[in-house]
Design a protein around this motif. Structure first.
Motif, PDB file in Angstrom:
ATOM      1  N   GLY A 164       0.790  -1.230   0.000  1.00 34.52           N
ATOM      2  CA  GLY A 164       0.000   0.000   0.000  1.00 34.52           C
ATOM      3  C   GLY A 164       0.816   1.270   0.000  1.00 34.52           C
ATOM      4  N   LYS A 194      -6.481   5.151  -8.849  1.00 35.91           N
ATOM      5  CA  LYS A 194      -6.550   3.789  -8.326  1.00 35.91           C
ATOM      6  C   LYS A 194      -5.318   3.017  -8.817  1.00 35.91           C
ATOM      7  N   SER A 195      -4.662   2.334  -7.904  1.00 35.75           N
ATOM      8  CA  SER A 195      -3.478   1.560  -8.274  1.00 35.75           C
ATOM      9  C   SER A 195      -3.871   0.240  -8.907  1.00 35.75           C
ATOM     10  N   TYR A 227      -3.482  -2.481  -7.666  1.00 37.63           N
ATOM     11  CA  TYR A 227      -3.964  -3.361  -6.599  1.00 37.63           C
ATOM     12  C   TYR A 227      -5.414  -3.057  -6.237  1.00 37.63           C
ATOM     13  N   GLY A 228      -6.054  -2.149  -6.991  1.00 40.99           N
ATOM     14  CA  GLY A 228      -7.465  -1.840  -6.774  1.00 40.99           C
ATOM     15  C   GLY A 228      -7.739  -0.905  -5.616  1.00 40.99           C
ATOM     16  N   LYS A 229      -6.727  -0.192  -5.142  1.00 34.68           N
ATOM     17  CA  LYS A 229      -6.885   0.723  -4.009  1.00 34.68           C
ATOM     18  C   LYS A 229      -6.642   2.170  -4.478  1.00 34.68           C
ATOM     19  N   TYR A 230      -7.340   3.090  -3.816  1.00 35.82           N
ATOM     20  CA  TYR A 230      -7.208   4.504  -4.180  1.00 35.82           C
ATOM     21  C   TYR A 230      -6.055   5.166  -3.432  1.00 35.82           C
ATOM     22  N   ARG A 285      -4.574   2.450   0.137  1.00 31.90           N
ATOM     23  CA  ARG A 285      -5.203   1.386   0.929  1.00 31.90           C
ATOM     24  C   ARG A 285      -6.713   1.561   1.053  1.00 31.90           C
ATOM     25  N   SER A 286      -7.263   2.537   0.340  1.00 32.60           N
ATOM     26  CA  SER A 286      -8.686   2.820   0.479  1.00 32.60           C
ATOM     27  C   SER A 286      -9.489   2.178  -0.640  1.00 32.60           C
ATOM     28  N   ASP A 287     -10.679   1.673  -0.283  1.00 38.65           N
ATOM     29  CA  ASP A 287     -11.563   1.075  -1.281  1.00 38.65           C
ATOM     30  C   ASP A 287     -12.540   2.085  -1.881  1.00 38.65           C
ATOM     31  N   ALA A 288     -12.549   3.289  -1.363  1.00 38.15           N
ATOM     32  CA  ALA A 288     -13.467   4.323  -1.847  1.00 38.15           C
ATOM     33  C   ALA A 288     -12.752   5.669  -1.872  1.00 38.15           C
ATOM     34  N   GLU A 330      -8.517  11.187  -0.597  1.00 32.87           N
ATOM     35  CA  GLU A 330      -8.138  10.521  -1.861  1.00 32.87           C
ATOM     36  C   GLU A 330      -8.342  11.442  -3.073  1.00 32.87           C
TER      37      GLU A 330
END
Length: 258
Positions: free
Chosen positions: A77, A110-111, A113-116, A128-131, A136
Motif C-alpha cells: 500500500g 486507483k493503483s 492493486y485496486g486501491k485509491y 489502501r482505500s476502497d473508496a 483521496e
C-alpha cells in the motif's frame, strides 16, 4: 536566459554595368498542420504523452518524476520511485494508475492493486482505500509548462530523496515537486475546425471546393486533371488544404486563384 541575436542579411555587391539577376523563387516546404506533427517527446516515453489539462486526466495515467522514472505501487500500500526506463519504453504495469474525475478540478487515482491513492496526516502517500473520500482527492496545478499535484491537505506530491518513498509534505511546489502526468489514450481531434467542404472522401472534397470557388460560365464543372492519389499524399503530409488551393489555382475558371 541566453542573449538573443538578430541575424543581418547582407546584399550582394553589384558593380557598374552589371545587370541584376532576376531573383529565383524559392519554394518553401509547406509546414505540416499542427494536428499532424509528431510528438517526439511522447515517442521517447513509449507513446505516453504529457497531460496539460484536467480534462485529460482520465483512464490510464502514469506519474513521472525526473527523467523516465515513474511512481510505482508496492503490495503493502505504499509507493516508491521506479527505476529509470530506456528511451522509447513506457511505464511498467505497477507504474500505471487509473484516473477518475473527483469533483471540480480534482481527480482520484486507483493503483493496480485496486486501491485509491490517499495521503496520511503525516504526508505519506498511501494506497489502501476502497473508496474515494476527501483524502483521496488530488488537484493538478499547471503553470508555465510545469505540473505539480496537490493533496487535500494543500501539500504537493514529491519523492523523498533519502529512500525514494512518495510523500506530500511541501506547501510550495519546487523542482522536487514538479512532475509529468502522462496518458496513452488517443487524443481527440476537434472536428469543429474541419471546414464543411472538407467533409467526405477526397474526391467529394475536391468537388466541394470547386463548387465553392468556380464560376460556371458554360455550366460545366471543371476538375483538375491530377488524380486522387495526389490528394491522398497531401492528406498524409498534412498539406491537403494547400494542395487543393494549388489545384484550384491551375483552373482558369477559378474566381480567386489565377
Amino acid at each position: 536566459m541566453g542573449d538573443e541575436y538578430a541575424a543581418v542579411k547582407r546584399g550582394k555587391l553589384i558593380l557598374k554595368g552589371d545587370k541584376p539577376k532576376a531573383k529565383k523563387r524559392k519554394h518553401k516546404k509547406k509546414e505540416k498542420s499542427e494536428g499532424s506533427k509528431i510528438d517526439e517527446e511522447a515517442i521517447k516515453h513509449g507513446g505516453w504523452w504529457k497531460v496539460e489539462k484536467i480534462e485529460d486526466i482520465t483512464g490510464s495515467v502514469s506519474l513521472e518524476f525526473g527523467n523516465n522514472c515513474y511512481i510505482s505501487a508496492l503490495d503493502n500500500g505504499l509507493f516508491t520511485l521506479g527505476a529509470p526506463h530506456d528511451d522509447g519504453d513506457g511505464p511498467a504495469p505497477e507504474e500505471i494508475f487509473t484516473a477518475f474525475p473527483a469533483g471540480e478540478n480534482k481527480f482520484a487515482l486507483k493503483s493496480g492493486y485496486g486501491k485509491y491513492l490517499g495521503v496520511t496526516k503525516e504526508g505519506i502517500v498511501i494506497g489502501r482505500s476502497d473508496a474515494v473520500g476527501p483524502m483521496e482527492q488530488w488537484e493538478p496545478v499547471f503553470q508555465d509548462g510545469k505540473t505539480a499535484i496537490q493533496s487535500s491537505l494543500s501539500k504537493f506530491m514529491s519523492v523523498n530523496p533519502e529512500d525514494d518513498s512518495v510523500i506530500a509534505q511541501s506547501l510550495q511546489a519546487g523542482p522536487q515537486e514538479f512532475c509529468s502526468i502522462r496518458s496513452n489514450k488517443t487524443k481527440e481531434v476537434n472536428k469543429a475546425v474541419l471546414p464543411e467542404e472538407e467533409e467526405g472522401n477526397l474526391a467529394e472534397v475536391e468537388v466541394n471546393y470547386v463548387k465553392k470557388f468556380q464560376k460556371f460560365q458554360d455550366k460545366r464543372l471543371r476538375l483538375n486533371d491530377g488524380g486522387v492519389s495526389e490528394l491522398k499524399r497531401a492528406k498524409v503530409d498534412g498539406t491537403l488544404h494547400e494542395t487543393l488551393l494549388d489545384r484550384r489555382s491551375k483552373m482558369k475558371a477559378d474566381r480567386y486563384c489565377k
